[in-house]
Design an enzyme around this catalytic site. Structure first.
Site, PDB file in Angstrom:
ATOM      1  N   SER A 196       0.739  -1.360  -0.020  1.00  0.00           N
ATOM      2  CA  SER A 196      -0.059  -0.069   0.058  1.00  0.00           C
ATOM      3  C   SER A 196       0.827   1.242  -0.044  1.00  0.00           C
ATOM      4  O   SER A 196       1.356   1.550  -0.929  1.00  0.00           O
ATOM      5  CB  SER A 196      -1.060  -0.067   1.086  1.00  0.00           C
ATOM      6  OG  SER A 196      -2.095   0.680   0.971  1.00  0.00           O
ATOM      7  N   LYS A 220      -1.228  -3.934  -3.343  1.00  0.00           N
ATOM      8  CA  LYS A 220      -2.214  -3.212  -2.788  1.00  0.00           C
ATOM      9  C   LYS A 220      -2.598  -1.912  -3.560  1.00  0.00           C
ATOM     10  O   LYS A 220      -1.847  -0.977  -3.238  1.00  0.00           O
ATOM     11  CB  LYS A 220      -2.563  -3.253  -1.456  1.00  0.00           C
ATOM     12  CG  LYS A 220      -3.848  -2.686  -0.843  1.00  0.00           C
ATOM     13  CD  LYS A 220      -4.177  -2.646   0.328  1.00  0.00           C
ATOM     14  CE  LYS A 220      -5.450  -1.874   0.922  1.00  0.00           C
ATOM     15  NZ  LYS A 220      -5.321  -0.405   0.606  1.00  0.00           N
ATOM     16  N   GLN A 251      -8.381   3.525   1.146  1.00  0.00           N
ATOM     17  CA  GLN A 251      -9.591   3.666   1.978  1.00  0.00           C
ATOM     18  C   GLN A 251      -9.549   5.016   2.458  1.00  0.00           C
ATOM     19  O   GLN A 251      -8.752   5.739   2.784  1.00  0.00           O
ATOM     20  CB  GLN A 251      -9.435   2.651   3.103  1.00  0.00           C
ATOM     21  CG  GLN A 251      -9.798   1.202   2.791  1.00  0.00           C
ATOM     22  CD  GLN A 251      -8.471   0.690   1.934  1.00  0.00           C
ATOM     23  OE1 GLN A 251      -7.520   0.728   2.317  1.00  0.00           O
ATOM     24  NE2 GLN A 251      -9.017  -0.185   0.906  1.00  0.00           N
TER      25      GLN A 251
END
Length: 432
Positions: free
Chosen positions: A304, A329, A333
């Site tokens: 991420s 990833k 979010q």
């Protein structure tokens, strides 16, 4: 230990008494309002159905335990809606969860002090107890499996739900039941919760004035800490830098922007694409620290926000990536507060590297691949004591011996951190 289990342990690195934080990139929160509640009035029939069900339960349900309050039932309804997305990164956050999440990003919390791996339907596996923590003091060890907390069976629970049970006020006690390999019967421990402070940035000078900075998570303010660490190393005559992002599960997009800006001169760091097709660019935010030789260490658990930094450095050919392919990833979010003081954490965008690479479920390939036993990358926190590090190394060695056999384990342990060793070799070539 089998490879998939090791990877789960690394990727599931959760700080006990804090919410699940694995492989996550978070952007700043924004409040939800009526304008974002599309079709609210059209859904009145369905909303009334939820109200009816909750009222029926409140008035009629008889069970072994007390009926949850209306507030708890409504929270359960919201959590159920989010769980229908079947997205491991989206979840409902109660008011308490939201406070925990903030603590998580700050790196300070009240708990029992251990990294864990927990999947629904399985026991909680201890990755590493922090030395001096409540967990370590009572004798909890790496690979212990917690099956009960305060007498409650935790197998059906998620990591976040289990963490809630372990959390509490400082000085209060929590009982855990542990299954340990080689022990016939479960073991019971009583832990006294304490404040745990985690330092996420470690820096030091290696041989030949090679700087080394390790970042464990993209929590709040780590960009500033990394900048200070690099400037300090530069003041001591740093010739080149090794940035260690191995086993870093991600965190704040803002911090990823800040840290990327320290290395690359180009403006664009990463861009996001939303459901409506809109694209948003995230550009550099801080001053570049120079064109010194740079190497980035990655592995399968670099995820991420770690991949945002790695992707920018790789796309602009700013440094050399050494190690293994990253986790993959490429989604982001956002924590969206609700008017009831709770929130939802929702996947709201895909992200792309500056050159347009979408790395989700693909990862970023290193420039130089160096495979390594993943357990050896568990570095611990910067404020761990020397004894803490020695104890962790000994426990990891014992696990490798048990899983690989003495002969193979001796080779692995003797080889040590081969990824860092290769990075030092390559850096010495760069600074000649």
């Amino acid at each position: 230990m089998k490879k998939n289990k090791i990877l789960q342990a690394v990727l599931g690195l959760v700080l006990v008494s804090m919410p699940l934080f694995a492989a996550t990139t978070i952007i700043k929160t924004s409040r939800n309002d009526k304008n974002t509640s599309a079709g609210y009035t059209k859904d009145s029939t369905e909303l009334n159905r939820i109200v009816d069900v909750i009222n029926i339960i409140e008035n009629n349900f008889v069970g072994k335990e007390a009926t949850p309050s209306k507030k708890e039932l409504y929270e359960g309804a919201v959590a159920g809606v989010v769980s229908k997305l079947k997205d491991p990164y989206s979840e409902y956050l109660s008011k308490a969860d939201l406070a925990d999440f903030s603590q998580d990003m700050e790196g300070e919390y009240v708990g029992v002090g251990m990294s864990i791996n927990k999947k629904k339907g399985e026991a909680l596996e201890v990755v590493s107890p922090f030395i001096g923590s409540p967990a370590e003091k009572v004798g909890i060890k790496i690979k212990d499996k917690v099956t009960k907390v305060d007498g409650k069976d935790i197998l059906p629970l998620t990591a976040n739900e289990t963490v809630k049970l372990l959390k509490g006020k400082e000085g209060t006690k929590v009982d855990v039941e542990v299954v340990r390999e080689g022990k016939k019967d479960p073991m019971k421990f009583t832990l006294t919760r304490a404040t745990i402070k985690l330092e996420m940035v470690e820096s030091k000078m290696l041989e030949n004035n090679i700087g080394y900075v390790s970042l464990l998570k993209f929590g709040n303010h780590v960009g500033t800490e990394v900048e200070k660490a690099i400037k300090n190393l530069q003041g001591k005559g740093m010739k080149g830098l090794i940035l260690d992002l191995r086993s870093n599960p991600g965190g704040s997009l803002q911090e990823a922007q800040d840290i990327s800006s320290l290395f690359v001169k180009e403006d664009l760091i990463v861009y996001l694409k939303y459901k409506n097709g809109q694209q948003k660019n995230y550009n550099r935010t801080s001053k570049n620290l120079g064109n010194f030789p740079l190497i980035v260490l990655t592995n399968k658990a670099s995820a991420s926000a770690s991949e945002i930094v790695t992707g920018a450095i790789k796309d602009y050919k700013r440094g050399t990536i050494i190690g293994e392919k990253t986790f993959g990833k490429g989604i982001v979010q956002q924590v969206i507060p609700l008017k009831t003081e709770d929130a939802i954490k929702l996947t709201i965008a895909q992200y792309f590297t500056p050159k347009g690479n979408y790395i989700h479920e693909k990862g970023i390939e290193p420039d130089i691949e160096v495979k390594m036993e993943e357990l050896l990358t568990l570095k611990g926190y910067a404020n761990d004591s020397e004894q803490a590090r020695k104890n962790r190394e000994k426990e990891i060695e014992d696990i490798i011996i048990k899983d690989k056999g003495k002969e193979e384990a001796a080779k692995i342990i003797s080889a040590g951190d081969v990824q860092l060793k290769r990075a030092i070799q390559e850096m010495n070539k760069k600074i000649k």
